[in-house]
Design an enzyme around this catalytic site. Structure first.
Site, PDB file in Angstrom:
ATOM      1  CG  ASP A 404      -2.219   0.728   0.984  1.00 59.90           C
ATOM      2  OD1 ASP A 404      -2.263   1.568   0.070  1.00 59.90           O
ATOM      3  OD2 ASP A 404      -3.192   0.461   1.710  1.00 59.90           O
ATOM      4  CD  GLU A 407       0.328   6.449  -3.336  1.00 58.33           C
ATOM      5  OE1 GLU A 407       0.224   7.078  -2.285  1.00 58.33           O
ATOM      6  OE2 GLU A 407      -0.087   5.307  -3.473  1.00 58.33           O
ATOM      7  CG  ASP A 477      -7.651   4.889  -0.605  1.00 53.28           C
ATOM      8  OD1 ASP A 477      -7.513   3.693  -0.917  1.00 53.28           O
ATOM      9  OD2 ASP A 477      -6.957   5.440   0.268  1.00 53.28           O
TER      10      ASP A 477
END
Length: 808
Positions: A404, A407, A477
């Protein structure tokens, strides 16, 4: 065409050439040429007959550029070179480059001299700047494209556009935005801008350009290919091929934010087995490590997970698999934080979670979490990361990684955050490549440990070349809304058109803010069902989100419309596994793509080039997801869907464009349609428009509870009207023996004129391979061989490995 060797043999004659006007010089290299024109060093390098690299820098500026994305060793390429009216023409068999010796402007053509695009005159820009005290440049290159040309790619922008023309966008990794500075054209070429800093892409009537905040040089690759598949094949040749995922990853995955105990996680798998609804994967989200100070400890410190080995074993004993949440950052009380901090391998900016306690609303006395990302650019830091991951999680037999925030999350951005010094220079210089580095570290390390378990990584971000690391990206998300659902389609297709084939989204959307009551709101049921239908035809079928649970029993029980529709499409996914797994082999073996924008297969059809809500899934199935509500009427207040009322009194419909050049069959009814037209398809809640191209051979497996339960009988659905071929692929399912040739293929051919099906001789073998297959052969027509259910076969063939011809 003369070889490089030829030019070296006479190099004393032509290595320095006098240009009639500006007395500039160029030199031959073993890959192409170099020239200095108007204070710009130009380097043209052939990497293959179809790929050429262009590097421009300020004359005399010394630097070293080692690509993070490109791994290809340049081939020895035969090329021709000559001058014509002030231009230097350098051409291979497949691509021609023209260099204006006065302006340094370049233009590109196919090998047959069909123009592709040009650089804009005076389009190369260098703006001096200092980065951590080192001299460098902001760099820009402008191009000229045809006005009606379509381009695709740039990553996952979630802008609802199929063609990416006529916009300006800041390419900067973010939660829902994955940036890849690559586009390809419907003219059959691609352009990769090899830069990792924040970059602006802009396209208007005057120019198309990339402009990067940091770059010692302008560095881009041009590749031909003839069509989208050819361009993608060259991008993969340049940046890496795609390994196989395990067979079980193509089944159904259940997840939510979050299962709070090992009993809950195991209980979800048990409930699916009790209900007889297929399932292959369960995902354990965050905080199994405890509080935020122990963020991403890679250990089960939460007392609700007292026996992690038992949990993993229980999941495996039910023939399911477990992947687990791992992040690119660490809390201040973790061992990893201490080790990395001592070695100055942590980045210093605000990341998720920002506070020590996750609560809303935020209180003034809430303390910061102290969580910091690690320097994924540093090979030693990646070693440390894996060592803890292996010891704390992989040792239990966990099957894959949910990486997760790759980035990574960057909250309250300040310019000085980018002054963080990484192993490869400032964070400003390499920021967009973070996901490539951290995902690549996990893949490489696991491959070093074992080849018995294929690497499977689910990750939130990506960069060019990440396809080589066993990663499946998801769209972040996203919120639950119809417009967002529609935008997922073009997002996934453009992402795939950059050469990275594996993508998915949170089925149902992550945040259910717009649907008060969550799963108790029937309007949410409708959008969830439609999203799940779309997810059935994505490379990974994964239900996930926060705010409300998503397991099938949350939608009622057998006989309820939403429950039945969900069960139907999970079963359809499993029936399609022989097709899907064979398509995945095509991705690996032939550089193909699973989600295919219509331009990939129908570039000749102008009406198909900018369709943003349809696509091919593999090369046989056309999918047109339903992206608007039809059966639950609501009021909308403050962007929230309230007061839902079910109304199934009328059946809704969706207009679907069927591309020209082929006949199409309605998957559900068998009705046949001519391509090149729009058709209106009735879409009751349990139907998604799904069409099969004439000449297709669609293998469908039996009803199963998990992917590896059984493979026979295989129903071969033949869609007549054209000749067809399908290669059925099989292997052991979860190791890398296929890389050494341990797999089998069966070529199945349909002759439409002869109405003859040939099941070819098996090629290859692997341990545990079945000696035979039962093939139930069906020729599809209206009302026959349709939909989810098993069809009455025209012929049943017990095939034992040798070629069989079947007249039908």
């Amino acid at each position: 065409m003369r070889s490089i060797l030829y030019y070296f043999l006479i190099g004393i004659v032509i290595s320095v050439v006098t240009v009639s006007c500006d007395r500039e010089k160029y030199e031959l290299t073993d890959r192409g040429i170099t020239a200095t024109i108007d204070s710009i060093d130009v380097n043209i390098q052939f990497y293959s007959p179809e790929i050429v690299r262009i590097v421009k820098s300020k004359a005399g500026f010394e630097y070293e550029k080692n690509s993070l994305s490109v791994i290809k060793t340049p081939e020895v390429v035969d090329f021709d070179i000559h001058e014509n009216e002030g231009n230097l023409i350098i051409s291979s068999e497949k691509i021609l480059v023209k260099l204006n010796l006065a302006t340094a402007e370049l233009s590109f053509s196919n090998g047959d001299e069909t123009p592709l695009f040009t650089e804009k005159k005076n389009g190369s820009g260098f703006k001096s700047k200092l980065d951590l005290g080192t001299k460098t440049y902001a760099v820009k290159q402008s191009f000229k494209l045809d006005p009606d040309e379509k381009i695709y790619g740039l990553g996952q922008l979630q802008n609802g556009k199929m063609s990416q023309r006529y916009q300006e966008v800041k390419l900067f990794q973010d939660n829902k935005v994955t940036v890849i500075p690559f586009f390809q054209s419907n003219k059959g070429y691609g352009l990769f801008w090899d830069n990792y800093s924040t970059t602006v892409f802009s396209d208007n009537k005057e120019e198309t350009f990339f402009e990067s905040e940091i770059g010692d040089c302008i560095d881009y690759y041009v590749m031909t290919g003839g069509d989208a598949d050819g361009v993608i094949a060259n991008m993969r040749d340049l940046t890496g091929q795609v390994p196989m995922f395990p067979y079980w990853t193509y089944g159904y995955w259940q997840s939510k934010e979050r299962y709070k105990s090992q009993d809950e996680t195991v209980g979800v798998v048990k409930k699916y087995r009790e209900l007889g609804v297929p399932l292959d994967g369960i995902i354990q989200d965050w905080q199994y490590w405890g509080n935020n100070y122990h963020w991403n400890a890679m250990r089960f410190l939460n007392p609700e997970f007292p026996e992690p080995q038992k949990m993993v074993d229980q999941v495996h004993d039910m023939n399911a698999h477990l992947i687990i949440s791992v992040w690119a950052s660490f809390g201040p009380k973790t061992e990893q934080f201490k080790v990395l901090d001592e070695k100055d391998m942590l980045l210093d900016f605000k990341t998720w979670p920002p506070r020590a306690t996750n609560r809303y609303p935020v209180k003034p006395d809430d303390k910061p979490s102290g969580v910091r990302p690690y320097d994924a650019y540093d090979p030693e830091a990646r070693d440390i990361y894996w060592n803890y991951l292996q010891k704390g999680l992989f040792s239990y037999g966990i099957d894959g990684w949910w990486l997760d925030s790759t980035e990574p999350d960057h909250l309250d951005i300040k310019d000085e955050d980018f002054d963080n010094e990484t192993y490869l220079g400032s964070y400003r210089r390499v920021r967009n490549a973070f996901p490539l580095m951290t995902v690549g570290g996990v893949y490489k390390h696991q491959r070093e440990v074992t080849d018995d378990k294929r690497v499977f990584i689910l990750t939130r971000s990506a960069f060019a070349g990440q396809q080589r690391y066993g990663a499946n990206s998801w769209s972040g998300d996203v919120i639950t809304d119809w417009d967002v659902l529609r935008k997922q389609i073009s997002s996934g297709l453009n992402f795939s058109l950059t050469g990275i084939p594996y993508w998915n989204s949170d089925i149902g959307g992550f945040f259910v803010w717009n649907y008060p009551g969550g799963v108790n709101n029937k309007a949410f049921h409708e959008i969830y069902v439609r999203w799940l239908q779309f997810g059935t035809f994505c490379p990974m079928m994964r239900s996930h989100g926060t705010d409300t649970p998503r397991e099938i029993w949350q939608f009622g029980e057998s006989g309820d419309w939403s429950y039945d529709a969900i069960e139907k499409f999970i079963n359809l996914r499993y029936r399609l596994l022989p097709y899907i797994y064979s398509v995945s082999w095509d991705v690996t073996h032939n550089a193909s793509s699973m989600m295919r924008a219509l331009v990939m297969d129908f570039a000749h059809d102008k009406n198909a080039l900018d369709v943003d809500d349809e696509y091919m899934f593999g090369k046989s199935l056309l999918v047109a997801p339903v992206t608007e509500p039809m059966y639950v009427k609501t009021e909308k207040e403050d962007n929230k869907y309230i007061n839902p009322v079910e109304d199934f009194s009328q059946i809704g419909s969706k207009s679907v464009y069927l591309p020209d050049g082929t006949q199409w069959f309605d998957f559900w009814t068998g009705e046949e349609f001519k391509g090149g037209q729009n058709v209106e398809k009735d879409v009751p809640i349990d139907i998604i428009p799904l069409y099969v191209k004439a000449g297709s051979i669609l293998p469908m497996g039996p009803f199963v509870q998990y992917a590896g339960e059984k493979k026979d009988p295989v129903e071969l659905r033949i869609y007549p009207g054209a000749d067809g071929k399908f290669v059925l692929y099989e292997d052991e399912g979860d190791n890398y023996n296929y890389e050494e040739g341990a797999y089998s293929t069966i070529e199945i051919i349909w002759s439409d004129k002869e109405r003859e099906l040939t099941i070819g001789k098996r090629e290859g073998e692997f341990p545990g391979m079945s000696d035979s297959h039962t093939f139930n052969v069906v020729v599809v027509e209206e009302g026959k061989g349709t939909g989810l259910e098993v069809a009455e076969p025209l012929r049943t063939v017990i095939w034992k490995g040798d070629e069989e011809k079947i007249k039908l």
